[in-house]
Design a protein around this motif. Structure first.
Motif, PDB file in Angstrom:
ATOM      1  N   HIS A 190      51.910  63.107 102.671  1.00 46.40           N
ATOM      2  CA  HIS A 190      52.071  63.018 101.225  1.00 46.40           C
ATOM      3  C   HIS A 190      50.797  63.450 100.499  1.00 46.40           C
ATOM      4  O   HIS A 190      50.846  63.916  99.372  1.00 46.40           O
ATOM      5  N   GLY A 247      48.654  60.674  90.991  1.00 48.05           N
ATOM      6  CA  GLY A 247      50.103  60.526  91.007  1.00 48.05           C
ATOM      7  C   GLY A 247      50.528  59.236  90.323  1.00 48.05           C
ATOM      8  O   GLY A 247      49.773  58.635  89.558  1.00 48.05           O
ATOM      9  N   SER A 292      51.376  64.410  93.691  1.00 46.58           N
ATOM     10  CA  SER A 292      52.612  63.629  93.643  1.00 46.58           C
ATOM     11  C   SER A 292      53.299  63.741  92.281  1.00 46.58           C
ATOM     12  O   SER A 292      53.764  64.815  91.904  1.00 46.58           O
TER      13      SER A 292
END
Length: 340
Positions: free
Chosen positions: A268, A100, A130
């Motif tokens: 996440h 990410g 992400s």
């Protein structure tokens, strides 16, 4: 094999065994290993199954405390790599591994690719988390193996201690406090003391940043899906009816908001595999096994990079048939030919 019993090899790909690609690399001493040649041979294996060129943006996701994230320092090498592709090429595969990074840099990547090629596809070699997830949503086709994964797009923002926290976790906490408080007031009770203390400790600036960062990620995915991933979606699979622009916008909105939902994914770092992508997100994914030879080529490439990441200081690689920059743990960018 030398007199001491150690096996000698000069190529990682040549000693790989199907099904045990990484294990088969262990126990060799590699002499005169040409890393760039090995990587380009591996790219060639994928290109031979896909019949068009590929470029690689590969980050070392095995090591911690290294700058393996998508950031502004990637901008120039990525643009140069894209520009190195012959100008008559209209379709490109982006082979991607990333934990990410910055969503605004992903926007720059997309702006380099989409005006240049009529079709852009993503091969998720291992992970695209992400901001990497936002990136692959700009593709016409997303190809994943059984081991591939992407993740939620809820952005990370720095709190007052400088630690990065999921923006959506702040917003979900606020919504939970609001609901509990409303219920208490409805019953003529005072809000919980714990909730009051939580509210006092949340910086209002964090709330605004969480809201704007989340909206930015959601809007990017919505626009990418509508403009690119869904541009060839013309018929509903369940009833055969024609797909309208409103259908595309609504589906893009659903997927984008779902990918940004902390309530759905809880973490996440949640790994979304291709089955979850289809069953929960209703996002069409191409299985690598459906393309003759591709799954094997992807396994071999990932085993190659895995070995390199474990045994060399490589942090990030930008490579194609015509371009190569390799970043080591040192912040200095060194072309591969200077590393031999």
């Amino acid at each position: 094999m030398n007199p001491s019993g150690i096996r000698i090899a000069s190529s990682l790909l040549d000693v790989m065994r199907d099904g045990k690609e990484f294990e088969s690399l262990i126990g060799y001493q590699y002499n005169n290993l040409d890393v760039l040649n090995e990587i380009r041979r591996s790219i060639s294996e994928i290109q031979s199954t896909r019949k068009h060129p590929a470029i690689c943006y590969i980050a070392n996701v095995l090591k911690s405390n290294v700058n393996n994230f998508i950031d502004s320092t990637d901008d120039l090498p990525f643009h140069e790599m894209v520009n190195s592709v012959p100008h008559d090429i209209k379709e490109i595969d982006v082979i991607l591994v990333t934990p990410g990074g910055l969503a605004n840099q992903v926007s720059n990547f997309v702006n380099a690719l989409r005006p240049r090629f009529e079709k852009v596809n993503f091969i998720v070699l291992n992970m695209a988390m992400s901001a990497g997830t936002i990136f692959i949503m700009s593709g016409d086709e997303i190809i994943m193996s059984q081991q591939s994964k992407f993740g939620p797009i809820d952005p990370q923002i720095p709190n007052r201690e400088g630690r990065f926290v999921p923006a959506q976790s702040i917003l979900v906490t606020l919504d939970d406090i609001r609901k509990r408080g409303a219920e208490k007031i409805k019953n003529h009770e005072q809000p919980d003391w714990t909730d009051i203390q939580l509210l006092k400790n949340i910086d209002p600036r964090d709330i605004g940043l969480a809201q704007s960062a989340s909206r930015y990620s959601i809007d990017m995915v919505k626009n990418f899906l509508f403009s690119y991933k869904f541009k060839s979606w013309i018929q509903h699979s369940h009833n055969g009816q024609s797909v309208t622009n409103d259908d595309k916008r609504n589906r893009a909105d659903e997927i984008a908001n779902l990918l940004c939902s902390h309530t759905e994914w809880k973490s996440h770092g949640h790994a979304i595999n291709r089955d979850t992508a289809w069953n929960i997100c209703r996002l069409k994914i191409t299985h690598s096994e459906s393309i003759a030879g591709l799954d094997r080529a992807m396994r071999r490439m990932w085993a190659l990079f895995y070995w390199l990441f474990e045994n060399t200081p490589i942090v990030k690689i930008f490579v194609s048939d015509n371009y190569c920059i390799i970043r080591n743990i040192s912040p200095i960018i060194v072309p591969q030919r200077h590393q031999r």
